[in-house]
Design an enzyme around this catalytic site. Structure first.
Site, PDB file in Angstrom:
ATOM      1  N   ARG A   1     -28.549  25.014 -37.572  1.00 23.03           N
ATOM      2  CA  ARG A   1     -28.796  24.162 -38.756  1.00 23.03           C
ATOM      3  C   ARG A   1     -27.611  24.123 -39.711  1.00 23.03           C
ATOM      4  O   ARG A   1     -27.276  23.061 -40.225  1.00 23.03           O
ATOM      5  CB  ARG A   1     -30.094  24.574 -39.466  1.00 23.03           C
ATOM      6  CG  ARG A   1     -30.391  23.790 -40.723  1.00 23.03           C
ATOM      7  CD  ARG A   1     -31.865  23.789 -41.103  1.00 23.03           C
ATOM      8  NE  ARG A   1     -32.493  25.083 -41.052  1.00 23.03           N
ATOM      9  CZ  ARG A   1     -32.274  26.085 -41.908  1.00 23.03           C
ATOM     10  NH1 ARG A   1     -31.445  25.922 -42.919  1.00 23.03           N
ATOM     11  NH2 ARG A   1     -32.889  27.249 -41.777  1.00 23.03           N
TER      12      ARG A   1
ATOM     13  N   TYR B   1     -25.591  -0.828 -51.439  1.00 17.18           N
ATOM     14  CA  TYR B   1     -26.555  -0.759 -50.348  1.00 17.18           C
ATOM     15  C   TYR B   1     -27.965  -0.621 -50.921  1.00 17.18           C
ATOM     16  O   TYR B   1     -28.240   0.311 -51.679  1.00 17.18           O
ATOM     17  CB  TYR B   1     -26.204   0.419 -49.421  1.00 17.18           C
ATOM     18  CG  TYR B   1     -27.253   0.641 -48.367  1.00 17.18           C
ATOM     19  CD1 TYR B   1     -27.609  -0.388 -47.496  1.00 17.18           C
ATOM     20  CD2 TYR B   1     -27.908   1.847 -48.258  1.00 17.18           C
ATOM     21  CE1 TYR B   1     -28.588  -0.206 -46.547  1.00 17.18           C
ATOM     22  CE2 TYR B   1     -28.880   2.050 -47.304  1.00 17.18           C
ATOM     23  CZ  TYR B   1     -29.224   1.012 -46.456  1.00 17.18           C
ATOM     24  OH  TYR B   1     -30.214   1.192 -45.522  1.00 17.18           O
TER      25      TYR B   1
ATOM     26  N   ASP C   1     -18.669   5.042 -51.594  1.00 20.46           N
ATOM     27  CA  ASP C   1     -19.221   4.650 -50.298  1.00 20.46           C
ATOM     28  C   ASP C   1     -18.227   3.650 -49.700  1.00 20.46           C
ATOM     29  O   ASP C   1     -18.138   2.508 -50.133  1.00 20.46           O
ATOM     30  CB  ASP C   1     -20.615   4.022 -50.480  1.00 20.46           C
ATOM     31  CG  ASP C   1     -21.234   3.575 -49.157  1.00 20.46           C
ATOM     32  OD1 ASP C   1     -20.502   3.459 -48.158  1.00 20.46           O
ATOM     33  OD2 ASP C   1     -22.458   3.313 -49.133  1.00 20.46           O
TER      34      ASP C   1
ATOM     35  N   LYS D   1     -22.277   2.841 -38.863  1.00 21.53           N
ATOM     36  CA  LYS D   1     -21.663   1.506 -38.835  1.00 21.53           C
ATOM     37  C   LYS D   1     -20.344   1.550 -38.062  1.00 21.53           C
ATOM     38  O   LYS D   1     -20.342   1.817 -36.893  1.00 21.53           O
ATOM     39  CB  LYS D   1     -21.496   0.993 -40.272  1.00 21.53           C
ATOM     40  CG  LYS D   1     -22.717   1.228 -41.171  1.00 21.53           C
ATOM     41  CD  LYS D   1     -23.961   0.526 -40.671  1.00 21.53           C
ATOM     42  CE  LYS D   1     -25.160   0.891 -41.547  1.00 21.53           C
ATOM     43  NZ  LYS D   1     -26.407   0.332 -41.117  1.00 21.53           N
TER      44      LYS D   1
HETATM   45  C1  LIG Z   1     -22.824   0.491 -47.275  1.00 21.65           C
HETATM   46  C2  LIG Z   1     -23.922   1.335 -46.704  1.00 21.65           C
HETATM   47  N1  LIG Z   1     -24.089   2.575 -47.169  1.00 21.65           N
HETATM   48  C3  LIG Z   1     -25.072   3.378 -46.687  1.00 21.65           C
HETATM   49  C4  LIG Z   1     -25.941   2.938 -45.701  1.00 21.65           C
HETATM   50  C5  LIG Z   1     -27.008   3.857 -45.184  1.00 21.65           C
HETATM   51  O1  LIG Z   1     -26.696   4.284 -43.880  1.00 21.65           O
HETATM   52  P1  LIG Z   1     -27.811   4.765 -42.839  1.00 21.65           P
HETATM   53  O2  LIG Z   1     -28.574   3.563 -42.420  1.00 21.65           O
HETATM   54  O3  LIG Z   1     -27.037   5.416 -41.741  1.00 21.65           O
HETATM   55  O4  LIG Z   1     -28.691   5.743 -43.572  1.00 21.65           O
HETATM   56  C6  LIG Z   1     -25.800   1.649 -45.194  1.00 21.65           C
HETATM   57  C7  LIG Z   1     -26.743   1.152 -44.167  1.00 21.65           C
HETATM   58  O5  LIG Z   1     -26.831  -0.032 -43.914  1.00 21.65           O
HETATM   59  C8  LIG Z   1     -24.766   0.827 -45.703  1.00 21.65           C
HETATM   60  O6  LIG Z   1     -24.595  -0.423 -45.256  1.00 21.65           O
END
Ligand SMILES: Cc1ncc(COP(=O)(O)O)c(C=O)c1O
Length: 381
Positions: A53, A105, A178, A203
């Site tokens: 873990r 997001y 992000d 992604k």
């Molecule tokens: C810019 C961005 N940040 C975070 C996320 C979250 O990622 P996850 O779906 O792997 O939790 C996404 C998902 O679409 C995203 O597009």
């Protein structure tokens, strides 16, 4: 960090850092599935491994690659992009104030708007394209974290990392970016002053729409980073070894995939900007984009594989276009080798800044003429 920094990043990436299994001389790294490790006879754990873990050797390889890509001090790989983001927010203390963008997001925005309060966090949403708006939202002594997403989903606004990092640091706050859609190849948030960079590795990093994963990289291993590491360990947020293996495999072709996606996105954005049935194209690589000059400064090698079209005729017309495509896949998510189209407002729901006539496009690596023709035919009905 490795000692072989003289090789280009894309060279090291193609070879997954070029590490070799010492016993078998295998070029492909093994998947370490064990959850537990034998103690030495004198009760020590000299291998550095105790339990699955807190850490895992396959996960460590993925982390080393991402850490090197972002030129960071340390990296963590987690079970999703959301868990990576939430590990950062969970490392804050009750009463801390957070400044976050209005355009980001949607699932994370929803968490910040509805759940963060249950963790004692106070969140202000701002227009993060305006450095002065971010400054005005900061509360001296209270604001502990500024969150940015650039380019931001699904309007592809670009935020000024250098200016906002400076602002955050003047006020004693940290900056986390992000950078999922910029990828480590197009923007280097840590070099621009950010403290932490986050990726939905689901992604572009993985790139094949078959792994849910997240990553964090820090500029320095300070006490906040130690807390984030503890949150991952104690909340059980680590990525599984099979997924970590797939992520390592996916990252070997990141450079090729991102270049192809950027080229396709720029070509489609340029052509659809002239299309009679398209009201507006949102893409940082276009001269018409409000932050194009900033994007030119902040992004190197391309403006990303994501763009949005606003369709003439409003919501019904946009949904109808998405219904007619044959090659583009009507699906959520982004950053895979296959091109995706999505009527974004349908998924984001109430409170979304996404206009109802917007179609979000994730450009894959297919032939750009095929992608243009399919969407052109769908637009013309
Ligand atoms: C810019 C961005 N940040 C975070 C996320 C979250 O990622 P996850 O779906 O792997 O939790 C996404 C998902 O679409 C995203 O597009």
């Amino acid at each position: 960090m490795s000692n072989d920094q003289h090789w280009a990043k894309r060279t090291r990436l193609a070879q997954a850092l070029g590490r070799m299994d010492e016993i078998t001389r295998a070029l492909v790294p093994p998947i370490h599935v064990t959850t537990t490790f034998e103690r030495d006879a004198d009760n020590a754990y000299r291998s550095g491994n105790i339990y699955g873990r807190p850490d895992n050797e396959t996960v460590r390889l993925a982390q080393s690659i991402i850490c090197e890509l972002e030129s960071g001090a340390d990296a963590l790989v987690l079970g999703s992009g959301m868990s990576a983001a939430l590990a950062v927010f969970h490392a804050l203390a009750p009463g801390d104030h957070v400044v976050a963008p209005k355009v980001m997001y949607w699932s994370l925005r929803n968490w910040l708007a509805t759940e963060a309060i249950h963790w004692g966090l106070d969140v202000s949403f701002v227009d993060a394209t305006s450095v002065s708006a971010v400054g005005a939202a900061m509360r001296p002594g209270k604001t502990k974290l500024v969150w940015l997403e650039t380019p931001s989903n699904p309007l592809w606004e670009v935020c000024d990392i250098v200016a906002i990092a400076k602002l955050a640091h003047q006020q004693g706050a940290r900056l986390c970016v992000d950078s999922t859609c910029a990828t480590p190849l197009l923007t280097q948030p840590l070099a621009l002053g950010a403290d932490i960079v986050m990726h939905a590795a689901t992604k572009y990093l993985n790139g094949h729409s078959d792994v849910i994963a997240g990553a964090l990289v820090c500029a320095k291993q300070d006490e906040f980073w130690v807390r984030i590491t503890r949150v991952r360990r104690e909340h059980g947020m680590i990525l599984g070894p099979f997924e970590a293996y797939l992520l390592v495999r996916g990252m070997r072709t990141l450079d090729l995939r991102v270049k192809a996606a950027c080229a396709n996105a720029l070509e489609l954005a340029t052509r659809f900007e002239q299309h009679p049935l398209v009201a507006q194209v949102l893409y940082p690589g276009l001269a018409s984009h409000p932050q194009h000059a900033l994007a030119q400064r902040q992004m190197q090698g391309g403006f990303g594989g994501m763009l949005s079209l606003r369709v003439k005729g409003g919501e019904a017309a946009a949904i109808a276009v998405a219904a007619r495509v044959k090659l583009w896949k009507r699906a959520t998510s982004l950053g895979g080798v296959e091109s995706l189209i999505e009527h974004r407002a349908s998924i984001e729901g109430a409170g979304s800044p996404c206009p109802p006539d917007l179609l979000r496009l994730s450009c894959g690596v297919e032939d750009v003429e095929d992608l243009y023709r399919d969407l052109d035919v769908a637009l013309r009905g």
